[in-house]
Design a protein around this motif. Structure first.
Motif, short mmCIF file in Angstrom:
data_model
loop_
_atom_site.label_atom_id
_atom_site.label_comp_id
_atom_site.label_asym_id
_atom_site.label_seq_id
_atom_site.Cartn_x
_atom_site.Cartn_y
_atom_site.Cartn_z
N LEU A 290 4.10 12.35 11.78
CA LEU A 290 3.82 11.81 13.11
C LEU A 290 2.59 10.90 13.12
N ASP A 291 2.08 10.55 11.96
CA ASP A 291 0.86 9.76 11.88
C ASP A 291 1.02 8.43 12.62
N PRO A 292 0.20 8.18 13.64
CA PRO A 292 0.33 6.92 14.40
C PRO A 292 -0.41 5.76 13.75
N HIS A 293 -1.08 6.03 12.64
CA HIS A 293 -1.93 5.01 12.02
C HIS A 293 -1.34 4.49 10.70
N ILE A 294 -1.74 3.28 10.36
CA ILE A 294 -1.50 2.74 9.03
C ILE A 294 -2.84 2.23 8.50
N SER A 295 -2.88 1.93 7.23
CA SER A 295 -4.11 1.40 6.65
C SER A 295 -4.29 -0.06 7.07
N PRO A 296 -5.52 -0.54 7.13
CA PRO A 296 -5.74 -1.95 7.42
C PRO A 296 -5.01 -2.85 6.42
N ALA A 297 -4.90 -2.40 5.17
CA ALA A 297 -4.21 -3.20 4.16
C ALA A 297 -2.75 -3.41 4.53
N TYR A 298 -2.08 -2.36 5.02
CA TYR A 298 -0.68 -2.49 5.40
C TYR A 298 -0.54 -3.35 6.64
N ALA A 299 -1.47 -3.21 7.58
CA ALA A 299 -1.43 -4.04 8.78
C ALA A 299 -1.61 -5.52 8.42
N LEU A 300 -2.57 -5.82 7.56
CA LEU A 300 -2.83 -7.21 7.19
C LEU A 300 -1.67 -7.78 6.38
N LEU A 301 -0.99 -6.96 5.62
CA LEU A 301 0.17 -7.41 4.86
C LEU A 301 1.27 -7.94 5.80
N GLN A 302 1.35 -7.37 6.99
CA GLN A 302 2.40 -7.73 7.94
C GLN A 302 2.05 -8.94 8.81
N VAL A 303 0.80 -9.39 8.74
CA VAL A 303 0.35 -10.48 9.61
C VAL A 303 1.19 -11.74 9.48
N PRO A 304 1.46 -12.26 8.27
CA PRO A 304 2.24 -13.50 8.20
C PRO A 304 3.62 -13.39 8.85
N ARG A 305 4.30 -12.28 8.64
CA ARG A 305 5.63 -12.10 9.23
C ARG A 305 5.58 -12.03 10.75
N VAL A 306 4.64 -11.25 11.29
CA VAL A 306 4.52 -11.12 12.75
C VAL A 306 4.13 -12.46 13.38
N ALA A 307 3.19 -13.15 12.75
CA ALA A 307 2.74 -14.45 13.27
C ALA A 307 3.89 -15.44 13.29
N ALA A 308 4.68 -15.46 12.21
CA ALA A 308 5.80 -16.40 12.14
C ALA A 308 6.86 -16.06 13.19
N ALA A 309 7.15 -14.75 13.38
CA ALA A 309 8.17 -14.33 14.33
C ALA A 309 7.78 -14.67 15.76
N PRO B 161 0.83 -1.22 0.00
CA PRO B 161 0.00 0.00 0.00
C PRO B 161 0.86 1.26 0.00
N ALA B 162 0.28 2.35 -0.48
CA ALA B 162 1.02 3.61 -0.59
C ALA B 162 1.50 4.12 0.77
N ASP B 163 0.67 3.93 1.81
CA ASP B 163 1.06 4.48 3.12
C ASP B 163 2.26 3.75 3.72
N ALA B 164 2.60 2.57 3.18
CA ALA B 164 3.75 1.83 3.70
C ALA B 164 5.07 2.42 3.22
N VAL B 165 5.04 3.22 2.15
CA VAL B 165 6.28 3.74 1.57
C VAL B 165 6.32 5.26 1.49
N THR B 166 5.27 5.93 1.95
CA THR B 166 5.25 7.40 1.93
C THR B 166 4.96 7.93 3.33
N ALA B 167 5.60 9.04 3.67
CA ALA B 167 5.38 9.68 4.98
C ALA B 167 4.13 10.55 4.93
N SER B 168 3.52 10.76 6.07
CA SER B 168 2.37 11.66 6.15
C SER B 168 2.85 13.10 6.16
N ALA B 169 1.91 14.04 6.02
CA ALA B 169 2.26 15.46 5.98
C ALA B 169 2.89 15.92 7.29
N SER B 170 2.49 15.32 8.40
CA SER B 170 3.04 15.70 9.71
C SER B 170 4.29 14.91 10.06
#
Length: 210
Positions: free
Chosen positions: A146-165, A135-144
């Protein structure tokens, strides 16, 4: 009949009026108003008034703010695979609340293009996904920055890696992401988001409860 002469006050009067006005507005707007707003905030929404600070549990030290993003990396800046990663930051050296800003690079800026390419390559390697699935938010910074959020798509993309670790079932980690997902503000403003700090705290709780 002689023409009436205009009335004129002492020369210093306008200055005295201006001084009194300045003093009154200084007291009202510079002292009374900020104090009243601070008091209302402390009494009505103490958590938000104090920076929306977050701790890992009762009596635990503060680990961050739900309003300000932070990195989950090692001392060398490498992403820790057992944690969900935040959106990139261009604020200072990264997530610097005293230097909130974006890069201000235009879409054709070679530095921005290079940065996006480097971030894509890093995510391809870390999460083992092709660039067109990132997703775009995974490779681009926000205007501030300081954005504490990511898109659900980016979070779900990371699920297999986090689960395996963490040696957790992917379905369990995916359910956790869906549980902490925040909907649109007022039901229609913006897009759904996931607060990375809150997600990682829930992840730590899930892992420690096994």
């Amino acid at each position: 009949m002689s023409a009436s002469r205009p009335r004129t006050g002492p020369l210093a009067r306008p200055y005295w009026v201006a001084l009194r006005a300045m003093l009154v507005f200084t007291v009202v707007l510079g002292v009374a108003y900020p104090l009243s707003i601070t008091l209302v905030g402390r009494l009505g929404v103490p958590g938000q008034a104090n920076g929306s600070l977050v701790s890992a549990g009762d009596g635990s030290p503060v680990v961050g703010s739900s309003l300000i993003g932070q990195s989950f990396t090692d001392a060398d800046g490498a992403a820790l695979p057992e944690w969900f990663q935040s959106r990139p930051s261009a604020a200072g050296d990264g997530y610097d609340a005293s230097a909130s800003s974006g890069s201000n690079w235009g879409p054709e800026n070679p530095d921005l293009i290079q940065a996006i390419g480097d971030r894509q390559a890093a995510i391809e390697d870390l999460d083992e996904v092709p660039a067109d699935e990132i997703p775009a938010d995974a490779v681009t910074a926000s205007a501030s920055g300081l954005d504490p959020h990511i898109s659900p798509a980016y979070a779900l993309l990371q699920v297999p890696r986090v689960a395996a670790a963490r040696d957790l079932p992917e379905a369990e980690v995916r359910a956790l992401v869906e549980a902490v997902e925040q909907g649109r503000d007022l039901g229609y403003l913006g897009e759904p988001t996931v607060n990375v700090l809150n997600l990682n705290l829930e992840l730590a709780t899930l892992d420690s409860g096994r």
